[in-house]
Design a protein around this motif. Structure first.
Motif, short mmCIF file in Angstrom:
data_model
loop_
_atom_site.label_atom_id
_atom_site.label_comp_id
_atom_site.label_asym_id
_atom_site.label_seq_id
_atom_site.Cartn_x
_atom_site.Cartn_y
_atom_site.Cartn_z
N GLN A 186 24.26 12.92 2.91
CA GLN A 186 23.17 13.25 3.83
C GLN A 186 22.13 14.16 3.15
N VAL A 187 22.59 15.13 2.39
CA VAL A 187 21.68 16.03 1.68
C VAL A 187 20.85 15.24 0.67
N ILE A 188 21.48 14.34 -0.04
CA ILE A 188 20.77 13.53 -1.03
C ILE A 188 19.72 12.65 -0.35
N VAL A 189 20.09 12.06 0.79
CA VAL A 189 19.13 11.24 1.54
C VAL A 189 17.96 12.09 2.02
N GLN A 190 18.23 13.29 2.53
CA GLN A 190 17.16 14.17 3.00
C GLN A 190 16.22 14.54 1.85
N PHE A 191 16.79 14.89 0.69
CA PHE A 191 15.96 15.25 -0.45
C PHE A 191 15.09 14.08 -0.89
N ARG A 192 15.69 12.91 -0.99
CA ARG A 192 14.97 11.76 -1.53
C ARG A 192 13.96 11.18 -0.55
N CYS A 193 14.36 10.99 0.69
CA CYS A 193 13.50 10.26 1.63
C CYS A 193 12.49 11.14 2.35
N PHE A 194 12.86 12.37 2.66
CA PHE A 194 11.97 13.20 3.47
C PHE A 194 11.27 14.28 2.65
N LEU A 195 11.94 14.87 1.68
CA LEU A 195 11.30 15.88 0.84
C LEU A 195 10.67 15.28 -0.41
N SER A 247 0.83 -1.20 0.00
CA SER A 247 0.00 0.00 0.00
C SER A 247 0.87 1.26 0.00
N GLU A 248 0.25 2.37 -0.38
CA GLU A 248 0.98 3.65 -0.46
C GLU A 248 1.47 4.09 0.91
N ARG A 249 0.64 3.93 1.92
CA ARG A 249 1.02 4.34 3.28
C ARG A 249 2.19 3.51 3.80
N ARG A 250 2.17 2.23 3.53
CA ARG A 250 3.25 1.35 3.98
C ARG A 250 4.57 1.70 3.27
N ARG A 251 4.47 1.98 1.98
CA ARG A 251 5.66 2.35 1.22
C ARG A 251 6.25 3.67 1.72
N GLU A 252 5.38 4.62 2.04
CA GLU A 252 5.86 5.91 2.55
C GLU A 252 6.50 5.75 3.93
N THR A 253 5.90 4.93 4.79
CA THR A 253 6.48 4.67 6.11
C THR A 253 7.84 4.00 5.97
N LEU A 254 7.96 3.06 5.05
CA LEU A 254 9.23 2.40 4.81
C LEU A 254 10.29 3.38 4.32
N THR A 255 9.88 4.32 3.45
CA THR A 255 10.81 5.34 2.97
C THR A 255 11.31 6.21 4.11
N TYR A 256 10.41 6.58 5.02
CA TYR A 256 10.82 7.38 6.17
C TYR A 256 11.76 6.61 7.09
N LEU A 257 11.48 5.34 7.31
CA LEU A 257 12.35 4.54 8.18
C LEU A 257 13.73 4.33 7.58
N VAL A 258 13.78 4.07 6.29
CA VAL A 258 15.07 3.92 5.61
C VAL A 258 15.84 5.23 5.64
N GLY A 259 15.14 6.33 5.39
CA GLY A 259 15.79 7.65 5.45
C GLY A 259 16.31 7.96 6.83
N TYR A 260 15.54 7.64 7.86
CA TYR A 260 15.99 7.88 9.23
C TYR A 260 17.22 7.04 9.56
N ALA A 261 17.20 5.78 9.16
CA ALA A 261 18.34 4.90 9.42
C ALA A 261 19.59 5.40 8.69
N LEU A 262 19.44 5.79 7.43
CA LEU A 262 20.59 6.29 6.67
C LEU A 262 21.11 7.60 7.26
N ALA A 263 20.21 8.49 7.64
CA ALA A 263 20.63 9.76 8.24
C ALA A 263 21.37 9.51 9.55
N LEU A 264 20.89 8.58 10.34
CA LEU A 264 21.54 8.26 11.60
C LEU A 264 22.93 7.67 11.38
#
Length: 100
Positions: free
Chosen positions: A50-59, A2-19
């Motif tokens: 980090q900037v690329i991850v922020q652009f892709r995963c969060f923005l 689902s779209e919501r699950r995919r978006e949540t996964l994107t946020y989690l991957v982005g958070y892990a990469l940023a960390l």
């Protein structure tokens, strides 16, 4: 998926990469394994990723046709901020040289 699950996964991957990238930069400073110039290059490379991850995963800015306008807007705003900061620094260093 689902779209919501995919978006949540994107946020989690982005958070892990940023960390991981942030901890990598801290580790490069805390436990230096190379010369100061190399450490600075490592930190700058991690910051760029980090900037690329922020652009892709969060923005949600990618290189697709639909989000190119958003990317151009962010790049233009970054250009304006860079010009303002660099112009301010030039003026401040010029004044410092004149004072001393």
């Amino acid at each position: 998926m689902s779209e919501r699950r995919r978006e949540t996964l994107t946020y989690l991957v982005g958070y892990a990469l940023a960390l991981v990238l942030t901890l990598g930069a801290f580790a490069a400073v805390k436990w230096p394994i190379a010369a100061a110039g190399t450490t600075l290059a490592i930190i700058l490379a991690l910051a760029l990723v980090q900037v690329i991850v922020q652009f892709r995963c969060f923005l949600h800015i990618s290189l697709s046709r639909s989000s190119r306008h958003d990317l151009l807007l962010v790049l233009f705003a970054s250009l304006i901020v860079t010009l303002m900061v660099s112009g301010t620094l030039v003026i401040l260093f010029n004044l410092r040289d004149r004072m001393m």
